[in-house]
Design a protein around this motif. Structure first.
Motif, mmCIF file in Angstrom:
data_model
loop_
_atom_site.group_PDB
_atom_site.id
_atom_site.type_symbol
_atom_site.label_atom_id
_atom_site.label_comp_id
_atom_site.label_asym_id
_atom_site.label_seq_id
_atom_site.Cartn_x
_atom_site.Cartn_y
_atom_site.Cartn_z
ATOM 1 N N PRO A 134 29.293 63.845 11.152
ATOM 2 C CA PRO A 134 29.748 65.062 10.413
ATOM 3 C C PRO A 134 30.484 64.904 9.075
ATOM 4 C CG PRO A 134 31.327 64.383 12.264
ATOM 5 C CD PRO A 134 30.113 63.463 12.346
ATOM 6 N N VAL A 135 30.774 65.937 8.508
ATOM 7 C CA VAL A 135 31.406 65.927 7.225
ATOM 8 C C VAL A 135 32.944 65.073 7.105
ATOM 9 C CG1 VAL A 135 32.680 67.352 5.388
ATOM 10 C CG2 VAL A 135 30.249 68.173 6.380
ATOM 11 N N PHE A 136 33.536 65.513 8.313
ATOM 12 C CA PHE A 136 34.841 64.744 8.257
ATOM 13 C C PHE A 136 34.823 63.763 9.537
ATOM 14 C CE2 PHE A 136 35.847 69.110 6.377
ATOM 15 C CZ PHE A 136 36.540 68.651 5.274
ATOM 16 N N PRO A 137 34.708 62.506 9.383
ATOM 17 C CA PRO A 137 35.091 61.897 8.296
ATOM 18 C C PRO A 137 33.999 61.220 7.418
ATOM 19 C CG PRO A 137 35.369 60.151 10.031
ATOM 20 C CD PRO A 137 34.571 61.576 10.420
ATOM 21 N N TRP A 138 32.587 61.573 7.964
ATOM 22 C CA TRP A 138 31.422 60.755 7.194
ATOM 23 C C TRP A 138 31.097 61.139 5.828
ATOM 24 C CZ3 TRP A 138 29.800 56.351 9.333
ATOM 25 C CH2 TRP A 138 30.055 56.185 10.760
ATOM 26 N N PHE A 139 31.678 62.290 5.223
ATOM 27 C CA PHE A 139 31.582 62.325 3.695
ATOM 28 C C PHE A 139 32.284 61.157 2.995
ATOM 29 C CE2 PHE A 139 32.341 64.984 -0.299
ATOM 30 C CZ PHE A 139 31.267 64.708 -0.575
ATOM 31 N N ALA A 140 33.160 60.634 3.550
ATOM 32 C CA ALA A 140 34.166 59.507 2.629
ATOM 33 C C ALA A 140 33.208 58.443 2.290
ATOM 34 C CB ALA A 140 35.190 59.123 3.679
ATOM 35 N N PRO A 141 32.213 57.679 3.233
ATOM 36 C CA PRO A 141 31.488 56.614 2.623
ATOM 37 C C PRO A 141 30.853 57.150 1.568
ATOM 38 C CG PRO A 141 31.435 56.816 4.892
ATOM 39 C CD PRO A 141 32.060 57.923 4.644
ATOM 40 N N MET A 142 30.112 58.258 1.564
ATOM 41 C CA MET A 142 29.529 58.738 0.514
ATOM 42 C C MET A 142 30.083 58.771 -0.928
ATOM 43 S SD MET A 142 26.632 60.268 -0.988
ATOM 44 C CE MET A 142 25.590 61.048 0.066
ATOM 45 N N LEU A 143 31.472 59.304 -0.681
ATOM 46 C CA LEU A 143 32.333 59.221 -2.193
ATOM 47 C C LEU A 143 32.658 57.793 -2.271
ATOM 48 C CD1 LEU A 143 34.728 62.126 -0.963
ATOM 49 C CD2 LEU A 143 32.923 62.188 -2.725
ATOM 50 N N VAL A 144 32.926 56.917 -1.434
ATOM 51 C CA VAL A 144 33.312 55.476 -1.921
ATOM 52 C C VAL A 144 31.952 55.067 -2.451
ATOM 53 C CG1 VAL A 144 33.533 53.223 -0.765
ATOM 54 C CG2 VAL A 144 34.830 55.349 0.266
ATOM 55 N N GLY A 145 30.822 55.335 -2.332
ATOM 56 C CA GLY A 145 29.521 54.755 -2.998
ATOM 57 C C GLY A 145 29.827 55.326 -4.304
ATOM 58 N N LEU A 146 30.223 56.457 -4.706
ATOM 59 C CA LEU A 146 30.186 56.815 -6.260
ATOM 60 C C LEU A 146 31.190 55.918 -6.603
ATOM 61 C CD1 LEU A 146 30.588 60.664 -5.709
ATOM 62 C CD2 LEU A 146 28.597 59.411 -5.870
ATOM 63 N N ILE A 147 32.405 55.468 -6.158
ATOM 64 C CA ILE A 147 33.287 54.654 -6.904
ATOM 65 C C ILE A 147 32.852 53.444 -7.036
ATOM 66 C CG2 ILE A 147 35.436 53.828 -6.597
ATOM 67 C CD1 ILE A 147 36.639 56.207 -5.079
ATOM 68 N N LEU A 148 32.093 52.739 -6.058
ATOM 69 C CA LEU A 148 31.609 51.463 -6.175
ATOM 70 C C LEU A 148 30.562 51.249 -7.077
ATOM 71 C CD1 LEU A 148 31.404 48.680 -4.600
ATOM 72 C CD2 LEU A 148 29.318 49.627 -3.346
ATOM 73 N N ALA A 149 29.728 52.510 -7.470
ATOM 74 C CA ALA A 149 28.584 52.481 -8.446
ATOM 75 C C ALA A 149 29.434 52.412 -9.872
ATOM 76 C CB ALA A 149 27.715 53.760 -8.411
#
Length: 233
Positions: A172-187
């Motif tokens: 679900p969105v909470f908390p699994w949207f967090a890895p997507m955002l971490v991916g943005l930062i990693l890029a």
């Protein structure tokens, strides 16, 4: 894929490695399901952590790819084409698991990546600090936003119901949207050398991750069933 037609080779390989881990997990689960091993491949302990790490890897890599593909401006045609493919694949998984397993996957990894890609678009252009704050909020939200108000099935994708829902696959969105955002930062922060597509096995698997994801379980289950038919009693 970058605008120049080059790829970030390590992303292909990382996605291929995640696929290998996923296949190992699902094959272990299938062997346990059919009673061929005494491993307790369930939602507890090390196996649960293994499954979570695999899911987080796929979602984070989707975030990395999203940032790289659209940081110079959203390429709408490619974005909606990818979204349509993901939605169709997610729907196929829901239908297949409903009839094959009797317990449909309503919001699994493909559903999540499709929705998260849409939710993450504004963050592609947001300051890195804001993306980090949003990731932290997403991780922490289940601790203070969980409420009976979110128990209705319409809020199923949020993951904020106090009643734990049984599902074969549920991100679900909470908390699994967090890895997507971490991916943005990693890029944005990690060195990402570009190169022409490499041809090693992991990279090839990574470039065809969706197809492998869709077909690997029917193949694995078919092999296990075949073994149970031909193996000596």
């Amino acid at each position: 894929m970058t605008a120049s037609g080059e790829r970030v080779a390590w992303i292909d390989r990382a996605r291929g490695a995640a696929l290998v881990a996923m296949i190992v997990f699902h094959f272990s689960f299938d062997l346990s399901l059919f009673g061929l091993v005494d491993w307790q491949v369930s939602g507890q302990g090390g196996w649960r952590l293994f499954a979570m790490a695999i899911a987080a890897s796929f979602i984070a890599l989707a975030g990395v790819s999203l940032q790289i593909a659209h940081q110079g401006g959203i390429r709408w045609r490619g974005f909606w084409r990818r979204e349509a493919i993901l939605v169709a694949a997610a729907a196929a998984v829901t239908v297949a698991t409903h009839f094959a397993m009797g317990s449909a996957v309503w919001f699994g990894i493909l559903h999540a990546i499709a929705l998260f890609s849409l939710l993450a678009l504004p963050f592609v252009f947001a300051p890195t600090w804001l993306v980090a704050v949003a990731a932290a909020f997403t991780l922490a939200a289940p601790r203070f936003l969980t409420s009976e108000l979110f128990s209705h099935p319409v809020f199923y994708p949020l993951g904020l119901s106090p009643t734990r829902l049984y599902a074969l696959d549920y991100e679900p969105v909470f908390p699994w949207f967090a890895p997507m955002l971490v991916g943005l930062i990693l890029a944005r922060t990690a060195p990402l050398p570009r190169a022409k597509p490499v041809q090693d096995l992991l990279a090839r698997m990574g470039r065809h991750s969706l197809v492998i994801y869709l077909v690997h379980q029917p193949i694995l289950i078919g092999l296990v069933l075949l073994y149970t038919r031909i193996a000596p009693v």
